[in-house]
Write a protein that holds these residues in place. Structure first.
Motif, PDB file in Angstrom:
ATOM      1  N   VAL A 192       0.827  -1.203   0.000  1.00 27.93           N
ATOM      2  CA  VAL A 192       0.000   0.000   0.000  1.00 27.93           C
ATOM      3  C   VAL A 192       0.863   1.255   0.000  1.00 27.93           C
ATOM      4  O   VAL A 192       0.598   2.223  -0.722  1.00 27.93           O
ATOM      5  CB  VAL A 192      -0.953  -0.004   1.213  1.00 27.93           C
ATOM      6  N   ASP A 193       1.921   1.246   0.790  1.00 27.45           N
ATOM      7  CA  ASP A 193       2.807   2.406   0.880  1.00 27.45           C
ATOM      8  C   ASP A 193       3.557   2.630  -0.434  1.00 27.45           C
ATOM      9  O   ASP A 193       3.645   3.766  -0.928  1.00 27.45           O
ATOM     10  CB  ASP A 193       3.794   2.207   2.030  1.00 27.45           C
ATOM     11  N   THR A 194       4.071   1.548  -1.004  1.00 27.73           N
ATOM     12  CA  THR A 194       4.818   1.658  -2.256  1.00 27.73           C
ATOM     13  C   THR A 194       3.921   2.129  -3.391  1.00 27.73           C
ATOM     14  O   THR A 194       4.284   3.026  -4.165  1.00 27.73           O
ATOM     15  CB  THR A 194       5.447   0.303  -2.630  1.00 27.73           C
ATOM     16  N   LEU A 195       2.732   1.531  -3.488  1.00 28.39           N
ATOM     17  CA  LEU A 195       1.797   1.926  -4.538  1.00 28.39           C
ATOM     18  C   LEU A 195       1.382   3.379  -4.375  1.00 28.39           C
ATOM     19  O   LEU A 195       1.327   4.140  -5.355  1.00 28.39           O
ATOM     20  CB  LEU A 195       0.570   1.018  -4.509  1.00 28.39           C
ATOM     21  N   GLY A 196       1.105   3.775  -3.135  1.00 26.38           N
ATOM     22  CA  GLY A 196       0.719   5.157  -2.891  1.00 26.38           C
ATOM     23  C   GLY A 196       1.805   6.133  -3.297  1.00 26.38           C
ATOM     24  O   GLY A 196       1.536   7.171  -3.921  1.00 26.38           O
ATOM     25  N   THR A 197       3.036   5.819  -2.966  1.00 25.77           N
ATOM     26  CA  THR A 197       4.169   6.681  -3.332  1.00 25.77           C
ATOM     27  C   THR A 197       4.293   6.804  -4.849  1.00 25.77           C
ATOM     28  O   THR A 197       4.500   7.906  -5.388  1.00 25.77           O
ATOM     29  CB  THR A 197       5.472   6.122  -2.743  1.00 25.77           C
ATOM     30  N   GLN A 198       4.160   5.690  -5.542  1.00 24.09           N
ATOM     31  CA  GLN A 198       4.261   5.694  -7.002  1.00 24.09           C
ATOM     32  C   GLN A 198       3.138   6.503  -7.648  1.00 24.09           C
ATOM     33  O   GLN A 198       3.373   7.274  -8.587  1.00 24.09           O
ATOM     34  CB  GLN A 198       4.248   4.258  -7.527  1.00 24.09           C
ATOM     35  N   LEU A 199       1.930   6.346  -7.133  1.00 24.38           N
ATOM     36  CA  LEU A 199       0.789   7.045  -7.722  1.00 24.38           C
ATOM     37  C   LEU A 199       0.865   8.552  -7.491  1.00 24.38           C
ATOM     38  O   LEU A 199       0.463   9.341  -8.360  1.00 24.38           O
ATOM     39  CB  LEU A 199      -0.521   6.487  -7.154  1.00 24.38           C
ATOM     40  N   VAL A 200       1.364   8.951  -6.336  1.00 24.50           N
ATOM     41  CA  VAL A 200       1.537  10.385  -6.089  1.00 24.50           C
ATOM     42  C   VAL A 200       2.428  11.011  -7.159  1.00 24.50           C
ATOM     43  O   VAL A 200       2.201  12.152  -7.602  1.00 24.50           O
ATOM     44  CB  VAL A 200       2.123  10.622  -4.681  1.00 24.50           C
ATOM     45  N   GLU A 201       3.438  10.275  -7.603  1.00 26.12           N
ATOM     46  CA  GLU A 201       4.352  10.772  -8.632  1.00 26.12           C
ATOM     47  C   GLU A 201       3.721  10.773 -10.008  1.00 26.12           C
ATOM     48  O   GLU A 201       4.136  11.518 -10.898  1.00 26.12           O
ATOM     49  CB  GLU A 201       5.615   9.923  -8.636  1.00 26.12           C
ATOM     50  N   GLN A 202       2.695   9.940 -10.204  1.00 27.09           N
ATOM     51  CA  GLN A 202       2.092   9.815 -11.533  1.00 27.09           C
ATOM     52  C   GLN A 202       0.934  10.779 -11.772  1.00 27.09           C
ATOM     53  O   GLN A 202       0.675  11.169 -12.917  1.00 27.09           O
ATOM     54  CB  GLN A 202       1.592   8.380 -11.743  1.00 27.09           C
ATOM     55  N   VAL A 203       0.223  11.151 -10.715  1.00 28.19           N
ATOM     56  CA  VAL A 203      -0.943  12.018 -10.893  1.00 28.19           C
ATOM     57  C   VAL A 203      -0.534  13.483 -10.791  1.00 28.19           C
ATOM     58  O   VAL A 203       0.590  13.820 -10.413  1.00 28.19           O
ATOM     59  CB  VAL A 203      -2.029  11.697  -9.849  1.00 28.19           C
ATOM     60  N   GLU A 204      -1.478  14.338 -11.099  1.00 23.82           N
ATOM     61  CA  GLU A 204      -1.234  15.778 -11.078  1.00 23.82           C
ATOM     62  C   GLU A 204      -0.740  16.238  -9.714  1.00 23.82           C
ATOM     63  O   GLU A 204      -1.246  15.806  -8.673  1.00 23.82           O
ATOM     64  CB  GLU A 204      -2.525  16.512 -11.433  1.00 23.82           C
ATOM     65  N   SER A 205       0.237  17.105  -9.712  1.00 23.22           N
ATOM     66  CA  SER A 205       0.799  17.613  -8.463  1.00 23.22           C
ATOM     67  C   SER A 205      -0.273  18.298  -7.629  1.00 23.22           C
ATOM     68  O   SER A 205      -1.079  19.081  -8.124  1.00 23.22           O
ATOM     69  CB  SER A 205       1.920  18.610  -8.782  1.00 23.22           C
TER      70      SER A 205
END
Length: 290
Positions: A122-135
């Protein structure tokens, strides 16, 4: 001059309070849910059964007038936890439709998400998605489960009218499904302004609180609903002890028509962001009226 709707509101409030007392509160079923061997048939006498049946029928009949189309043009994203009562979900869906709305999409939350057993994923996926979506779409500094709650909210909810998911919402939704943290009934479902989370059993309290807190920042309104047992000594009881509960409306008793009507009234009330804790165990009263 008192209107017909005001009469209905007053009567439903009386019957909801009465039946809640019989079924869930200080009446003969006050311990139901604590002892798996207890059933309604075992603990209600004939008079109480008639009272409950009448109250349930009254609530079901009066509900459409009470809703007064309050959810019209405001669809609902339905989130369900593992162990959820499917009969309650069916009843809630019917009441949402009676209020002039529909379920935009159903999303079943996985055991690995709510149990906290896959925190690294969950933590890894969340970190990755934050980088992929709009700031700025998600708080990158949020804790693991608040962040995934925000991401889940971005995937299913909006703060305006129902709308088609944009590329960011689609990315998050597809990622959550691919990671088997969420199962979606319709991956193309519109984003909905209102979210109804129906609890099951055995969610990790800190995980549930984080998810709810995250969801609350991404939708017009969030209602978290559970059954009587959940409110007595289960997931809903744990959530109500956490500050995250103040960001949403909580409702117990959804195994009954009375509780289902209360949950939908809470959705109507959440349009204005009023919040509160309702049901036989709710501090704000048995039903969210007014």
């Amino acid at each position: 001059m008192i209107s017909y709707r005001q009469h209905v509101v007053s009567l439903v409030a009386v019957f909801l309070a009465l039946a809640a007392g019989v079924v869930l509160g200080g009446g003969p079923l006050s311990d139901l849910g604590r002892d798996d061997s207890a059933t309604a048939a075992d603990t209600l006498d004939a008079g109480d059964q008639r009272t409950l049946a009448f109250a349930e029928q009254f609530a079901a009949t009066a509900a459409p007038q009470l809703y007064d189309g309050g959810l019209r043009q405001r669809s609902v994203a339905l989130l369900t936890a593992p162990g959820v009562d499917e009969e309650a979900v069916t009843g809630l869906t019917a009441q949402i439709e009676a209020a002039g709305s529909s379920v935009a999409g159903r999303y079943d939350l996985g055991t690995e998400l709510l149990s906290g057993s896959s925190k690294t994923l969950v933590d890894t996926l969340g970190t990755q998605l934050v980088e992929q979506v709009e700031s700025g779409l998600v708080d990158a500094e949020a804790t693991t489960y608040v962040r995934i709650g925000q991401l889940l909210g971005r995937a299913v909810a909006s703060t305006g009218r129902p709308e088609r998911p944009g590329s960011d919402a689609e990315t998050v939704r597809q990622s959550l499904v691919a990671a088997e943290l969420v199962t979606a009934s319709d991956e193309d479902a519109r984003l909905a302004p209102l979210v109804l989370l129906v609890l099951g059993e055995d969610a990790e309290p800190t995980v549930l609180a984080g998810l709810v807190s995250g969801l609350a920042t991404t939708a017009t309104g969030v209602v978290v609903a559970g059954d009587a047992a959940s409110a007595a000594n289960g997931d809903l009881a744990d959530l109500r002890e956490d500050p995250a509960a103040t960001q949403v409306t909580t409702v117990d008793g959804v195994e009954t028509v009375l509780g289902q009507v209360s949950a939908v009234l809470a959705l109507v009330r959440e349009i204005d962001g009023t919040g509160g804790s309702f049901g036989a165990s709710g501090e704000a009263g048995p039903v969210p009226l007014g």
